[in-house]
Design a protein around this motif. Structure first.
Motif, PDB file in Angstrom:
ATOM      1  N   PRO A   1       0.836  -1.212   0.000  1.00  0.00           N
ATOM      2  CA  PRO A   1       0.000   0.000   0.000  1.00  0.00           C
ATOM      3  C   PRO A   1       0.868   1.258   0.000  1.00  0.00           C
ATOM      4  CG  PRO A   1      -0.733  -1.559   1.689  1.00  0.00           C
ATOM      5  CD  PRO A   1       0.586  -2.053   1.193  1.00  0.00           C
ATOM      6  N   GLY A   2       0.444   2.245  -0.772  1.00  0.00           N
ATOM      7  CA  GLY A   2       1.135   3.524  -0.756  1.00  0.00           C
ATOM      8  C   GLY A   2       2.394   3.606  -1.591  1.00  0.00           C
ATOM      9  N   SER A   3       2.652   2.593  -2.410  1.00  0.00           N
ATOM     10  CA  SER A   3       3.879   2.592  -3.212  1.00  0.00           C
ATOM     11  C   SER A   3       3.757   3.465  -4.457  1.00  0.00           C
ATOM     12  CB  SER A   3       4.243   1.166  -3.631  1.00  0.00           C
ATOM     13  OG  SER A   3       3.224   0.646  -4.463  1.00  0.00           O
ATOM     14  N   GLY A   4       2.524   3.845  -4.800  1.00  0.00           N
ATOM     15  CA  GLY A   4       2.322   4.724  -5.953  1.00  0.00           C
ATOM     16  C   GLY A   4       1.750   4.048  -7.180  1.00  0.00           C
ATOM     17  N   LYS A   5       1.052   2.903  -7.015  1.00  0.00           N
ATOM     18  CA  LYS A   5       0.493   2.197  -8.174  1.00  0.00           C
ATOM     19  C   LYS A   5      -0.468   3.084  -8.963  1.00  0.00           C
ATOM     20  CE  LYS A   5      -1.293  -1.494  -6.208  1.00  0.00           C
ATOM     21  NZ  LYS A   5      -0.917  -1.222  -4.801  1.00  0.00           N
TER      22      LYS A   5
ATOM     23  N   SER B   1       8.625   1.152  -3.803  1.00  0.00           N
ATOM     24  CA  SER B   1       8.878   2.577  -3.650  1.00  0.00           C
ATOM     25  C   SER B   1      10.134   2.823  -2.827  1.00  0.00           C
ATOM     26  CB  SER B   1       7.680   3.272  -2.999  1.00  0.00           C
ATOM     27  OG  SER B   1       7.524   2.855  -1.657  1.00  0.00           O
ATOM     28  N   VAL B   2      10.797   3.912  -3.121  1.00  0.00           N
ATOM     29  CA  VAL B   2      12.033   4.274  -2.425  1.00  0.00           C
ATOM     30  C   VAL B   2      11.858   4.308  -0.902  1.00  0.00           C
ATOM     31  CG1 VAL B   2      13.631   6.198  -2.034  1.00  0.00           C
ATOM     32  CG2 VAL B   2      13.152   5.415  -4.366  1.00  0.00           C
ATOM     33  N   PRO B   3      10.768   4.905  -0.364  1.00  0.00           N
ATOM     34  CA  PRO B   3      10.630   4.941   1.101  1.00  0.00           C
ATOM     35  C   PRO B   3      10.568   3.567   1.766  1.00  0.00           C
ATOM     36  CG  PRO B   3       9.181   6.560   0.090  1.00  0.00           C
ATOM     37  CD  PRO B   3       9.732   5.714  -1.023  1.00  0.00           C
ATOM     38  N   GLU B   4      10.237   2.514   0.992  1.00  0.00           N
ATOM     39  CA  GLU B   4      10.165   1.167   1.573  1.00  0.00           C
ATOM     40  C   GLU B   4      11.544   0.590   1.857  1.00  0.00           C
ATOM     41  OE1 GLU B   4       6.958  -1.473  -0.245  1.00  0.00           O
ATOM     42  OE2 GLU B   4       7.147   0.122  -1.735  1.00  0.00           O
ATOM     43  N   GLY B   5      12.554   1.064   1.163  1.00  0.00           N
ATOM     44  CA  GLY B   5      13.910   0.574   1.394  1.00  0.00           C
ATOM     45  C   GLY B   5      14.395  -0.378   0.325  1.00  0.00           C
TER      46      GLY B   5
ATOM     47  N   ASN C   1      -3.702  -4.899  -8.195  1.00  0.00           N
ATOM     48  CA  ASN C   1      -4.002  -5.877  -7.153  1.00  0.00           C
ATOM     49  C   ASN C   1      -4.045  -5.218  -5.770  1.00  0.00           C
ATOM     50  OD1 ASN C   1      -4.307  -8.477  -5.898  1.00  0.00           O
ATOM     51  ND2 ASN C   1      -3.103  -9.368  -7.559  1.00  0.00           N
ATOM     52  N   VAL C   2      -4.518  -5.971  -4.786  1.00  0.00           N
ATOM     53  CA  VAL C   2      -4.588  -5.492  -3.411  1.00  0.00           C
ATOM     54  C   VAL C   2      -3.178  -5.156  -2.921  1.00  0.00           C
ATOM     55  CG1 VAL C   2      -5.315  -6.050  -1.065  1.00  0.00           C
ATOM     56  CG2 VAL C   2      -6.582  -6.974  -3.017  1.00  0.00           C
ATOM     57  N   GLY C   3      -3.040  -4.037  -2.203  1.00  0.00           N
ATOM     58  CA  GLY C   3      -1.740  -3.625  -1.692  1.00  0.00           C
ATOM     59  C   GLY C   3      -1.212  -4.588  -0.641  1.00  0.00           C
TER      60      GLY C   3
END
Length: 227
Positions: free
Chosen positions: A42-46, A144-148, A122-124
């Motif tokens: 979730p929140g990765s920018g899909k 996403s970059v913030p995820e590492g 798909n579902v996050g």
């Protein structure tokens, strides 16, 4: 005492779904519809990525989008309003993934007549969606970059099943301890064949065109293989 019969339910469920997914792929092939399964946390920018991607692809293909969430219709509204693509919202009833039958139901509601490409957002989740074959021709994911940059080490399956990995929000790298080259190495460790696309969709769309070119080539190759 009688021996207790042990049934491996998980294996049975996956095997049944895999067969169903193959049947769905055959149906979509007959209809000439290419299905892309897009996964991420979730929140990765899909959704932001799709709103930048779809206008590029719409020059060549007729596109439909299925937005899957546990609840809400925010993403479906966003995609429909910003791209004009035919869009439906799928609610999973609390399920953390889509399987082949759920995807089939979504396609039925979307209506595939006249479409060349359907994108399933798909579902996050970095775990469950990777375990279930949706019947898609290709799978892609966003990290996403913030995820590492260490996520390929922690969640190997989703990287193994993805044909392409989009590294999103690259414009935020100065604010995070994210090593792009190390991330590439970690992805390749899990999947040497994965195509990798660094993208800054929200800032300037950088990298989205490269992914669009890759997907377009995959769609054309798939269509030509039918002849």
């Amino acid at each position: 005492m009688e021996n207790i019969r042990i049934i491996e339910i998980k294996q049975s469920v996956f095997a049944d779904n895999d067969r169903d997914a193959d049947r769905l792929r055959d149906t979509l092939r007959e209809e000439g519809v290419f299905l892309l399964n897009l996964m991420s946390s979730p929140g990765s920018g899909k959704t932001t990525f799709l709103t930048a991607l779809i206008p590029l692809l719409a020059k060549k293909y007729r596109i439909g989008v299925m937005e899957a969430d546990i609840d809400g219709d925010v993403d479906a509204k966003t995609v429909a309003e910003r791209t004009g693509a035919k869009t439906v919202q799928l609610h999973t009833g609390g399920m953390c993934h889509l399987d082949a039958d759920m995807t089939r139901q979504g396609l039925r509601e979307l209506g595939t007549e006249g479409l060349d490409l359907v994108i399933l957002e798909n579902v996050g989740n970095l775990v469950c969606p990777a375990e279930f074959d949706t019947g898609a021709v290709k799978c892609a994911m966003l990290l996403s970059v913030p995820e590492g940059d260490d996520k390929p080490l922690k969640y190997p399956l989703i990287f193994r099943v993805s044909d392409a990995v989009v590294i999103s929000k690259t414009d935020t790298m100065p604010a995070f301890d994210f090593d792009l080259e190390k991330c590439r190495e970690n992805i390749k460790m899990r999947n040497p064949d994965a195509k990798i696309f660094p993208v800054a969709a929200k800032k300037n769309g950088d990298g989205v065109g490269a992914f669009a070119d890759w997907l377009s080539a995959e769609i054309d190759a798939w269509k030509n293989s039918k002849k």
